[in-house]
Design a protein around this motif. Structure first.
Motif, PDB file in Angstrom:
ATOM      1  N   SER A 108      25.768  20.600  24.836  1.00  0.00           N
ATOM      2  CA  SER A 108      27.180  20.506  24.456  1.00  0.00           C
ATOM      3  C   SER A 108      27.471  19.083  23.994  1.00  0.00           C
ATOM      4  CB  SER A 108      28.086  20.897  25.622  1.00  0.00           C
ATOM      5  OG  SER A 108      28.071  19.897  26.620  1.00  0.00           O
ATOM      6  N   HIS A 109      28.694  18.885  23.579  1.00  0.00           N
ATOM      7  CA  HIS A 109      29.107  17.586  23.033  1.00  0.00           C
ATOM      8  C   HIS A 109      29.098  16.471  24.074  1.00  0.00           C
ATOM      9  CE1 HIS A 109      32.680  19.188  24.936  1.00  0.00           C
ATOM     10  NE2 HIS A 109      33.153  17.959  24.975  1.00  0.00           N
ATOM     11  N   ASP A 110      29.168  16.797  25.350  1.00  0.00           N
ATOM     12  CA  ASP A 110      29.286  15.763  26.379  1.00  0.00           C
ATOM     13  C   ASP A 110      27.959  15.441  27.071  1.00  0.00           C
ATOM     14  OD1 ASP A 110      29.102  18.124  27.760  1.00  0.00           O
ATOM     15  OD2 ASP A 110      30.788  17.737  29.095  1.00  0.00           O
ATOM     16  N   CYS A 111      26.851  15.708  26.402  1.00  0.00           N
ATOM     17  CA  CYS A 111      25.528  15.433  26.981  1.00  0.00           C
ATOM     18  C   CYS A 111      25.100  13.978  26.830  1.00  0.00           C
ATOM     19  CB  CYS A 111      24.472  16.325  26.336  1.00  0.00           C
ATOM     20  SG  CYS A 111      24.572  18.037  26.839  1.00  0.00           S
ATOM     21  N   GLY A 112      25.797  13.224  26.014  1.00  0.00           N
ATOM     22  CA  GLY A 112      25.381  11.848  25.780  1.00  0.00           C
ATOM     23  C   GLY A 112      24.269  11.795  24.744  1.00  0.00           C
ATOM     24  N   ASP A 113      23.492  10.726  24.780  1.00  0.00           N
ATOM     25  CA  ASP A 113      22.415  10.521  23.813  1.00  0.00           C
ATOM     26  C   ASP A 113      21.210  11.384  24.189  1.00  0.00           C
ATOM     27  OD1 ASP A 113      20.549   9.652  21.992  1.00  0.00           O
ATOM     28  OD2 ASP A 113      20.459   7.599  22.753  1.00  0.00           O
ATOM     29  N   LEU A 114      20.889  12.341  23.338  1.00  0.00           N
ATOM     30  CA  LEU A 114      19.759  13.237  23.587  1.00  0.00           C
ATOM     31  C   LEU A 114      18.545  12.884  22.735  1.00  0.00           C
ATOM     32  CD1 LEU A 114      21.565  16.700  23.824  1.00  0.00           C
ATOM     33  CD2 LEU A 114      20.814  15.194  25.675  1.00  0.00           C
ATOM     34  N   TRP A 119      23.075  26.582  16.125  1.00  0.00           N
ATOM     35  CA  TRP A 119      23.966  27.730  16.293  1.00  0.00           C
ATOM     36  C   TRP A 119      25.174  27.240  17.083  1.00  0.00           C
ATOM     37  CZ3 TRP A 119      23.005  32.173  20.226  1.00  0.00           C
ATOM     38  CH2 TRP A 119      23.926  33.201  20.013  1.00  0.00           C
ATOM     39  N   ARG A 120      26.352  27.405  16.501  1.00  0.00           N
ATOM     40  CA  ARG A 120      27.606  26.947  17.116  1.00  0.00           C
ATOM     41  C   ARG A 120      28.614  28.084  17.149  1.00  0.00           C
ATOM     42  NH1 ARG A 120      26.302  22.340  13.714  1.00  0.00           N
ATOM     43  NH2 ARG A 120      26.049  20.516  15.041  1.00  0.00           N
ATOM     44  N   GLY A 121      29.687  27.865  17.889  1.00  0.00           N
ATOM     45  CA  GLY A 121      30.790  28.805  17.899  1.00  0.00           C
ATOM     46  C   GLY A 121      30.858  29.620  19.173  1.00  0.00           C
ATOM     47  N   PRO A 122      31.811  30.554  19.224  1.00  0.00           N
ATOM     48  CA  PRO A 122      32.020  31.347  20.434  1.00  0.00           C
ATOM     49  C   PRO A 122      30.789  32.158  20.848  1.00  0.00           C
ATOM     50  CG  PRO A 122      33.782  31.739  18.834  1.00  0.00           C
ATOM     51  CD  PRO A 122      32.788  30.851  18.181  1.00  0.00           C
ATOM     52  N   GLU A 123      30.026  32.642  19.864  1.00  0.00           N
ATOM     53  CA  GLU A 123      28.831  33.423  20.205  1.00  0.00           C
ATOM     54  C   GLU A 123      27.764  32.544  20.863  1.00  0.00           C
ATOM     55  OE1 GLU A 123      30.153  33.417  17.103  1.00  0.00           O
ATOM     56  OE2 GLU A 123      31.087  35.392  17.039  1.00  0.00           O
ATOM     57  N   ALA A 124      27.643  31.297  20.417  1.00  0.00           N
ATOM     58  CA  ALA A 124      26.691  30.369  21.033  1.00  0.00           C
ATOM     59  C   ALA A 124      27.095  30.066  22.475  1.00  0.00           C
ATOM     60  CB  ALA A 124      26.607  29.080  20.218  1.00  0.00           C
ATOM     61  N   THR A 125      28.388  29.892  22.702  1.00  0.00           N
ATOM     62  CA  THR A 125      28.876  29.661  24.066  1.00  0.00           C
ATOM     63  C   THR A 125      28.644  30.896  24.932  1.00  0.00           C
ATOM     64  OG1 THR A 125      30.503  28.069  23.280  1.00  0.00           O
ATOM     65  CG2 THR A 125      30.905  29.055  25.444  1.00  0.00           C
ATOM     66  N   ALA A 126      28.877  32.073  24.380  1.00  0.00           N
ATOM     67  CA  ALA A 126      28.629  33.315  25.120  1.00  0.00           C
ATOM     68  C   ALA A 126      27.144  33.445  25.479  1.00  0.00           C
ATOM     69  CB  ALA A 126      29.100  34.513  24.305  1.00  0.00           C
ATOM     70  N   PHE A 127      26.260  33.045  24.576  1.00  0.00           N
ATOM     71  CA  PHE A 127      24.820  33.058  24.829  1.00  0.00           C
ATOM     72  C   PHE A 127      24.507  32.177  26.047  1.00  0.00           C
ATOM     73  CE2 PHE A 127      20.692  30.993  24.123  1.00  0.00           C
ATOM     74  CZ  PHE A 127      19.854  32.075  23.899  1.00  0.00           C
ATOM     75  N   ALA A 128      25.018  30.951  26.050  1.00  0.00           N
ATOM     76  CA  ALA A 128      24.777  30.029  27.166  1.00  0.00           C
ATOM     77  C   ALA A 128      25.303  30.599  28.478  1.00  0.00           C
ATOM     78  CB  ALA A 128      25.418  28.676  26.881  1.00  0.00           C
ATOM     79  N   ARG A 129      26.460  31.191  28.443  1.00  0.00           N
ATOM     80  CA  ARG A 129      27.040  31.751  29.669  1.00  0.00           C
ATOM     81  C   ARG A 129      26.296  32.992  30.135  1.00  0.00           C
ATOM     82  NH1 ARG A 129      33.301  30.325  28.212  1.00  0.00           N
ATOM     83  NH2 ARG A 129      32.963  28.074  28.379  1.00  0.00           N
ATOM     84  N   ALA A 130      25.807  33.800  29.207  1.00  0.00           N
ATOM     85  CA  ALA A 130      25.024  34.980  29.588  1.00  0.00           C
ATOM     86  C   ALA A 130      23.696  34.569  30.238  1.00  0.00           C
ATOM     87  CB  ALA A 130      24.771  35.864  28.370  1.00  0.00           C
ATOM     88  N   LEU A 131      23.166  33.426  29.831  1.00  0.00           N
ATOM     89  CA  LEU A 131      21.949  32.903  30.461  1.00  0.00           C
ATOM     90  C   LEU A 131      22.236  32.299  31.836  1.00  0.00           C
ATOM     91  CD1 LEU A 131      20.217  31.080  27.487  1.00  0.00           C
ATOM     92  CD2 LEU A 131      19.222  32.907  28.864  1.00  0.00           C
ATOM     93  N   ARG A 132      23.500  32.054  32.122  1.00  0.00           N
ATOM     94  CA  ARG A 132      23.923  31.391  33.355  1.00  0.00           C
ATOM     95  C   ARG A 132      23.451  29.933  33.405  1.00  0.00           C
ATOM     96  NH1 ARG A 132      22.348  36.344  34.444  1.00  0.00           N
ATOM     97  NH2 ARG A 132      20.343  35.788  35.294  1.00  0.00           N
ATOM     98  N   VAL A 133      23.584  29.259  32.254  1.00  0.00           N
ATOM     99  CA  VAL A 133      23.233  27.846  32.183  1.00  0.00           C
ATOM    100  C   VAL A 133      24.118  27.088  33.168  1.00  0.00           C
ATOM    101  CG1 VAL A 133      23.356  25.810  30.694  1.00  0.00           C
ATOM    102  CG2 VAL A 133      22.371  27.935  29.827  1.00  0.00           C
ATOM    103  N   GLY A 134      23.478  26.311  34.042  1.00  0.00           N
ATOM    104  CA  GLY A 134      24.209  25.577  35.070  1.00  0.00           C
ATOM    105  C   GLY A 134      24.561  24.164  34.670  1.00  0.00           C
ATOM    106  N   ALA A 135      23.842  23.601  33.711  1.00  0.00           N
ATOM    107  CA  ALA A 135      24.093  22.234  33.270  1.00  0.00           C
ATOM    108  C   ALA A 135      23.569  22.075  31.851  1.00  0.00           C
ATOM    109  CB  ALA A 135      23.391  21.247  34.199  1.00  0.00           C
ATOM    110  N   TYR A 136      24.252  21.222  31.110  1.00  0.00           N
ATOM    111  CA  TYR A 136      23.783  20.885  29.772  1.00  0.00           C
ATOM    112  C   TYR A 136      23.169  19.501  29.830  1.00  0.00           C
ATOM    113  CZ  TYR A 136      26.828  24.686  28.224  1.00  0.00           C
ATOM    114  OH  TYR A 136      27.430  25.904  28.045  1.00  0.00           O
ATOM    115  N   PRO A 137      22.103  19.234  29.131  1.00  0.00           N
ATOM    116  CA  PRO A 137      21.333  20.158  28.311  1.00  0.00           C
ATOM    117  C   PRO A 137      20.441  21.047  29.176  1.00  0.00           C
ATOM    118  CG  PRO A 137      20.257  18.039  28.301  1.00  0.00           C
ATOM    119  CD  PRO A 137      21.528  17.870  29.081  1.00  0.00           C
TER     120      PRO A 137
END
Length: 130
Positions: A45-51, A84-102
């Motif tokens: 996500s945008h708040d990950c800092g320098d990747l 890949w950006r947008g609501p579908e990308a966010t839904a993908f992350a949530r369906a995976l149950r991502v606990g932290a970004y990155p």
């Protein structure tokens, strides 16, 4: 002795955080790309800092890289990596149950082989393994 980039990535992914919620063996949720035999998916996500160091390690693995920019705020990825950006990308992350970004996923045949979640500070967890 110098490690191969793929081996380094695999070792890094072999030490997931204790609070990781992505389940190993799960099939990926719906996504817009054709899955390869093996691939790396970076969910960020945008708040990950320098990747920069994370992207370098992932790209050096020599596997196809998929970038998923979740949470509706555009964030850059390295040149040549389709994002890949947008609501579908966010839904993908949530369906995976991502606990932290990155979150970095090693995927084989559309199933999660390994997952690494959390803040990346340049340490792939390889201290003392040489």
């Amino acid at each position: 002795m110098r490690r191969a980039p793929l081996l380094t990535l695999l070792l890094a992914l072999g030490t997931p955080a204790a609070d990781a919620r992505v389940r190993l063996g799960d099939v990926l949720p719906a996504h817009p790309w054709t899955s390869g035999e093996r691939e790396v998916i970076v969910v960020y996500s945008h708040d990950c800092g320098d990747l920069g160091e994370l992207w370098s390690a992932v790209l050096a693995a020599g596997l196809p890289v998929r970038a998923v920019n979740a949470e509706d705020v555009p964030a850059p990825a390295p040149a040549g990596v389709n994002v890949w950006r947008g609501p579908e990308a966010t839904a993908f992350a949530r369906a995976l149950r991502v606990g932290a970004y990155p979150t970095v996923l090693l995927v084989r045949g559309g199933r999660v082989l390994n997952a690494w979640e959390g803040t990346f500070g340049g340490d792939l967890g390889l201290a003392g393994t040489r």
